[in-house]
Write an enzyme that holds these catalytic residues in place. Structure first.
Site, PDB file in Angstrom:
ATOM      1  N   ASP A 221       5.266  -6.438  -1.612  1.00 58.79           N
ATOM      2  CA  ASP A 221       4.032  -5.666  -1.538  1.00 58.79           C
ATOM      3  C   ASP A 221       4.269  -4.149  -1.512  1.00 58.79           C
ATOM      4  OD1 ASP A 221       1.061  -5.743  -0.786  1.00 58.79           O
ATOM      5  OD2 ASP A 221       1.864  -4.560   0.864  1.00 58.79           O
ATOM      6  N   GLU A 295       5.307  -5.496  -6.680  1.00 59.05           N
ATOM      7  CA  GLU A 295       4.042  -4.806  -6.900  1.00 59.05           C
ATOM      8  C   GLU A 295       4.278  -3.304  -6.840  1.00 59.05           C
ATOM      9  OE1 GLU A 295      -0.426  -4.341  -5.021  1.00 59.05           O
ATOM     10  OE2 GLU A 295       1.360  -3.966  -3.830  1.00 59.05           O
TER      11      GLU A 295
HETATM   12  C1  GLC Z   1      -0.937  -4.248  -1.628  1.00 61.44           C
HETATM   13  C2  GLC Z   1      -1.772  -5.490  -1.501  1.00 61.44           C
HETATM   14  C3  GLC Z   1      -3.120  -5.107  -0.989  1.00 61.44           C
HETATM   15  C4  GLC Z   1      -2.946  -4.473   0.380  1.00 61.44           C
HETATM   16  C5  GLC Z   1      -1.969  -3.318   0.320  1.00 61.44           C
HETATM   17  C6  GLC Z   1      -1.509  -2.937   1.689  1.00 61.44           C
HETATM   18  O1  GLC Z   1      -1.460  -3.376  -2.571  1.00 61.44           O
HETATM   19  O2  GLC Z   1      -1.824  -6.171  -2.727  1.00 61.44           O
HETATM   20  O3  GLC Z   1      -3.983  -6.208  -0.916  1.00 61.44           O
HETATM   21  O4  GLC Z   1      -4.177  -4.020   0.852  1.00 61.44           O
HETATM   22  O5  GLC Z   1      -0.797  -3.642  -0.388  1.00 61.44           O
HETATM   23  O6  GLC Z   1      -0.659  -3.913   2.211  1.00 61.44           O
END
Ligand code: GLC
Ligand code: MG
Length: 579
Positions: A221, A295
């Site tokens: 993440d 991500e």
């Molecule tokens: C990432 C997740 C999102 C979350 C953020 C903070 O972007 O996909 O849902 O709010 O991280 O953890």
């Protein structure tokens, strides 16, 4: 000349077709556990619900499921705020339930991937509480600062102008510790301090713990947020410069250029270290390959670096958010072709590197809403027939759409920080509503009477059961595509030939000698166009329709004239040359 080229392709094909590891050409399915299936009637999805539905994923043909966070959390950001990295969130079940899920997944041959949230914890995490109290082990686990005192007014202000991705200052004052802490997301999500080696080790232990439980990897993440710039010589954090245009609101994250809080070079080293960790784990335990999906919404060149830097390797699946950002309902054929080639040309080559295609997730509006339901099949056809790994967010296979949720009922922290007039453009709730299994009350998501987010009103006519029964449905098309991906021509990631026929036709071929030639025709426009497929790829006189969007006038299995192929507006079609 032609023979020569064909021979060359053959040589390349033989050297490249070595797709033997489980994740290669994988079909990944993102489960949002809170909304997938509720087994105990409390209106909140849970692990037993996931376990119950694993056979569905197997039946559709997915390789792996990645689950959004399932760990103990006060749910300020619906699980992305973790208060205990070693425990299952009680609403979702117990460790026993988790182990049963893994056992079931193994039985049916489905890989499970967990979400790893390294950048921050919950403020209710023991680590943070101890850090607040100044416990020697934990005091530097987070990023603390006294702030700056205005020499004239004597007023104390945050250490820098940094903003939270969810709006307003990224610094929050803590009364007990009498210092500010950094939170790049919600106030309840303090950022961990990656300049502290103990934090790095602590988080590696978290990874080892879950790998040992039998999962097959992590989706990582918010990678770009891991590191922030260090203190300067005066013990201060530098302010970030504002953008020169486009975002005048000083509280909105987009107002600053995040040069000190995002994409620091140290981040990439961390990703590579995690890759090394998973590889050591595999070696030491003789396990299957443990993969990483990452991500990172960031610049294209940096996204590509997530694969590796030539010396060290990183992510197996660096989510292709470049494609997601550049391709939309107004895209012309050249845009799609350019963006496909952009990734394929830039990514590293070699047997360990696969392209990936993703258009939906729990942070975006639903694909069928963004592109229009009429284009939902076309998008699925595209994602499943481009070379490499495909990623699908739960419900996109049914063409589920966004559900409008009123301001008073909005729960997403990002939207709650906005205001009653603009919240919907920030809200992630609309794409997170319960999964639609059947036409029974609450869509078969729960036997209870309440659900944590409302069920879409269209569930009686849009659900798994119905789409499984119907001879032609979004889900049936999806299943055909998944099966098609097993064909040698679809497995060879180096054989794509793609063209734009302006303005609206994208046409591409997947062909490996000795196997069939598949041609995919996507009409992004709204009017019918007749094309001769042989003008683009040699398919002979007749082609067979493998599958096509619901609104196509062709039926699956129909044999049609390649010279007068009718490409209907908003329709995607996969054909195969008939020998
Ligand atoms: C990432 C997740 C999102 C979350 C953020 C903070 O972007 O996909 O849902 O709010 O991280 O953890
Ligand atoms: Mg950080």
């Amino acid at each position: 000349m032609k023979l020569h080229i064909e021979f060359l392709t053959l040589v390349i094909a033989i050297t490249v077709v070595n797709a033997n590891d489980w994740w290669m050409n994988g079909n990944f399915y993102q489960i949002y556990p809170r909304s997938f299936r509720d087994s105990d009637g409390d209106g909140i999805g849970d692990l037993n619900g996931v376990t119950e539905k694993l056979p569905y994923l197997k039946e559709v043909g997915f390789t792996a499921a990645w689950l959004s966070p399932i760990f103990k959390s006060p749910m300020a950001d619906f699980g992305y705020d973790i208060s205990d990295f070693y425990q299952v969130h009680p609403e979702y079940g117990t460790m026993q339930d988790f182990e049963n899920m893994i056992k079931k997944a193994k039985e049916i041959g489905m890989k499970i991937i967990l979400d790893f949230v390294p950048n921050h914890t919950s403020d209710e995490n023991e680590w943070f509480k101890k850090s607040v109290d100044g416990d020697p082990k934990y005091k530097d686990y987070y990023i603390w600062h006294n702030g700056v005192v205005d020499p004239t007014t004597g007023e104390r202000k945050p250490p820098s102008n940094w903003l939270s991705a969810f709006r307003y200052s990224a610094w929050e004052w803590n009364d007990v510790r009498q210092q500010y802490y950094l939170h790049q997301f919600a106030i309840k999500q303090p950022d961990l301090n990656y300049r502290n080696p103990a934090v790095v080790e602590e988080m590696k232990n978290v990874m080892r713990f879950w790998l040992a439980k039998g999962i097959s990897g992590f989706r990582i993440d918010a990678c770009p947020f891991l590191f922030e710039v260090d203190l300067d010589r005066n013990g201060l954090y530098a302010d970030e410069p504002p953008v020169t245009s486009g975002c005048p609101d000083p509280d909105d994250y987009c107002h600053l250029q995040h040069i000190y809080t995002n994409n620091l070079p140290e981040t990439m080293d961390m990703i590579y270290q995690w890759r090394e960790l998973t590889e050591s784990f595999k070696k030491e335990n003789g396990s299957d390959t443990k993969i990483l999906l990452t991500e990172a919404y960031t610049d294209f060149d940096i996204m590509i670096k997530y694969y590796g830097d030539g010396k060290r390797k990183g992510s197996y699946v660096p989510f292709n958010f470049d494609f997601m950002g550049n391709v939309n309902k107004d895209s012309k054929a050249v845009d799609v072709v350019q963006n496909v080639n952009k990734w394929l040309n830039a990514m590293p080559k070699g047997k360990d590197f696969y392209p990936n295609w993703v258009l939906g997730n729990h942070d975006s509006k639903r694909v069928a809403s963004r592109f229009g339901v009429e284009k939902a099949d076309l998008v699925n056809i595209m994602l499943q027939t481009l070379p490499g790994n495909a990623v699908t967010y739960n419900g996109e296979e049914l063409a589920m759409t966004d559900v409008f949720i009123k301001w008073e009922d909005t729960v997403d922290p990002q939207a709650c920080n906005a205001n009653p007039t603009n919240f919907n453009s920030y809200s992630r709730d609309p794409a997170r509503t319960p999964f639609q299994w059947d036409a029974s009350p609450n869509a078969g998501f729960t036997e209870g009477t309440e659900t944590w987010l409302p069920v879409s009103e269209d569930y009686k006519v849009k659900n798994v059961m119905m789409q499984e029964r119907a001879p032609h449905s979004h889900l049936q098309i999806f299943k055909k595509l998944v099966r098609l991906r097993k064909e040698p021509s679809m497995q060879d990631i180096s054989n794509l030939q793609i063209k734009a026929v302006p303005d609206n036709i994208v046409i591409y071929s997947r062909y490996t000698p000795g196997s069939s030639r598949y041609v995919i025709i996507l009409n992004l426009g709204s009017t019918t166009q007749t094309i001769n497929i042989n003008d683009h790829f040699p398919v002979g006189q007749k082609v067979e329709i493998i599958t096509a969007s619901i609104s196509s006038d062709y039926s699956d299995g129909e044999v049609v004239d390649a010279a007068r192929f009718s490409a209907k507006g908003n329709v995607g079609t996969v054909v195969v040359a008939v020998q």
